[in-house]
Enzyme design. Sequence first.
Site, short mmCIF file in Angstrom:
data_model
loop_
_atom_site.label_atom_id
_atom_site.label_comp_id
_atom_site.label_asym_id
_atom_site.label_seq_id
_atom_site.Cartn_x
_atom_site.Cartn_y
_atom_site.Cartn_z
N GLY A 145 0.80 -1.22 0.00
CA GLY A 145 0.00 0.00 0.00
C GLY A 145 0.84 1.27 0.00
N SER A 194 4.72 -5.61 -2.66
CA SER A 194 4.71 -4.16 -2.85
C SER A 194 5.44 -3.51 -1.67
CB SER A 194 3.27 -3.66 -3.02
OG SER A 194 3.25 -2.33 -3.48
#
Length: 592
Positions: A153, A273
Amino acid sequence: MQPCKPLRIDGRLYLYIQRPPTMAKEPPTPTFVDIPHGRLRGETVTWTNRPVRRFLGIPYAQPPVGERRWRAPGPLEDRLQWEGERDATKFGPSCPQERRFRTPFFVREYSEDCLYLNVFSPPEEDVPVGGLPVLTLRAARFLATAYIFIHGGFFQGGTSIPYGQCLPVFHVFIQMLFPYSDKGCNEPYHILLFSCSDPTSLISEFGRVIVVTLNYRVGVLGFLAAAELATGATDGVAGNFGLLDQEVAIQWVHKYIAHFGGDSTRLTLWGQSAGGSSVHYLLHLLPPGVIKRAIIHSATIMNPYPLAVARRQYEKLCTALAVDSAERLRELPVGEVISAATTCREFWQPTIDGRVLRNGFGERDETPEWRAAGVESVVVGTTKDEFTLLLPFYDPPVLPNLIQDTYPASTITAATYDATYPPDSYSSSFARTTAILGDARYQAPADRLVLALASDPTRRVYQYRFEHVPPLFRFAIELWLRFWNGSWYRPWTWFNGDDGAGAHHGGELAYLFWRTEAFWGAGVAEVELARRIAGWWIGFVETGEMISVWEKVGQGANGRRVLVVGQDRRIRVEREQFREKEVMFWDGFVRT
């Protein structure tokens, strides 16, 4: 499967494919585990295959509220033990975050008191205690391997709560037209990355492993940094609070996972991520012996901010809130802080603060002497089209800002990379920009990390690349992107693929977490592909090795073999030559 139906929430239009109601076959039943802090009452869910035990919302540190805002996490041992049974059937609150990065509407609760983790385990032997089953500690030879998954995120948002109840397939109209405004809605990205990381289906199908997910502080609450924040703190910590949260959570798991039937000597750390970047940071921060293996998906360390940059962000936030001290910042309601952070339009990221990340920290630290927290096996990889999904989240001008952030020691202008990425070789600015940033920020750093890790001949290192993602995901993201980049209004471009999603960032998670909803309509071949891939990853968590055909990376580029999941769903192992010229171009800015 329930029929699709449109649903309007807060003025947003979605089309949902809902989870088949038959997945949970029976109501949950209580199950218990005793840890030094007290008894936890979790639940056993009878899912599609075998039952799954879930212990949710377990605190691993003191709440970072009040005076503890922007402080290193306090150990849970300092917190009073709870009396009686603690309800562990509900997820803890998510960390407050800016709306543009916020999780979807069905994540109801946000709170600074967010440092909780969740444990998902396969069936264990039960013994009756007080008429109810209690999870027992088995003999060491039967302890299950465990992995800790860190969500992504951008370091700005996300949560450990799996949004498994629905999957957006259609997200258009007004909200798509404002990707940079507070009114914009970026949930397709977030549901893609985070709903896929629900391990319930995976454990129900395969068993064999225990999965831990966790919350950590994100955005301005996790990564604001300034010397003033260390005032009054005995440890001198002035930033990187989110990384410290992760470190404390991992230490908690290492200490207590045996109470859930897990083997603390065989822990795997896995992230995607920003979670993958976190794993890379933690390979520098964790002492040897805590984790045994690591899996890094679609991110490595992006050169952390120098304290001077973080200082500018701190002053910008103070100006927006009309305060002049860290003490006043800590006194403000968290909602006001988040609102002010939103107006600042900043990315709050890890910082070289001199305490958590020492001065001079960066990629060049990865010398042959680097021990990588003593891990014995690592998997590193990317998807083919990493940046297609990410471009809408950045304010323009994107290229010069992100390139300079990634390679701060070099002066890189458009003229510098025009020869490698000739503008007339691409069908659109979107296609060229995503290619440049995908190589600069994902492909090249991943290759450099693989070679750095493989420089230790005793370590097993494997590299992969996904060129295929679930068709349903790709369709949903394709619609969103084509509205955003304007190619929707050029029908002659619909089938060239250059302006679409491709094998986008995060698309592989559906396979690795066995989220069969994502394969709806794709046929048996897609399910079998997921079964093979998920099985290999579980095998790596258990043994530290991949299938024999997938060779470990040798020393030097000539020994580098990569497993590729092709667009045709065929899996092959080949010498890594993907975008070789472009990767070498970016490597030159690190090795010179």
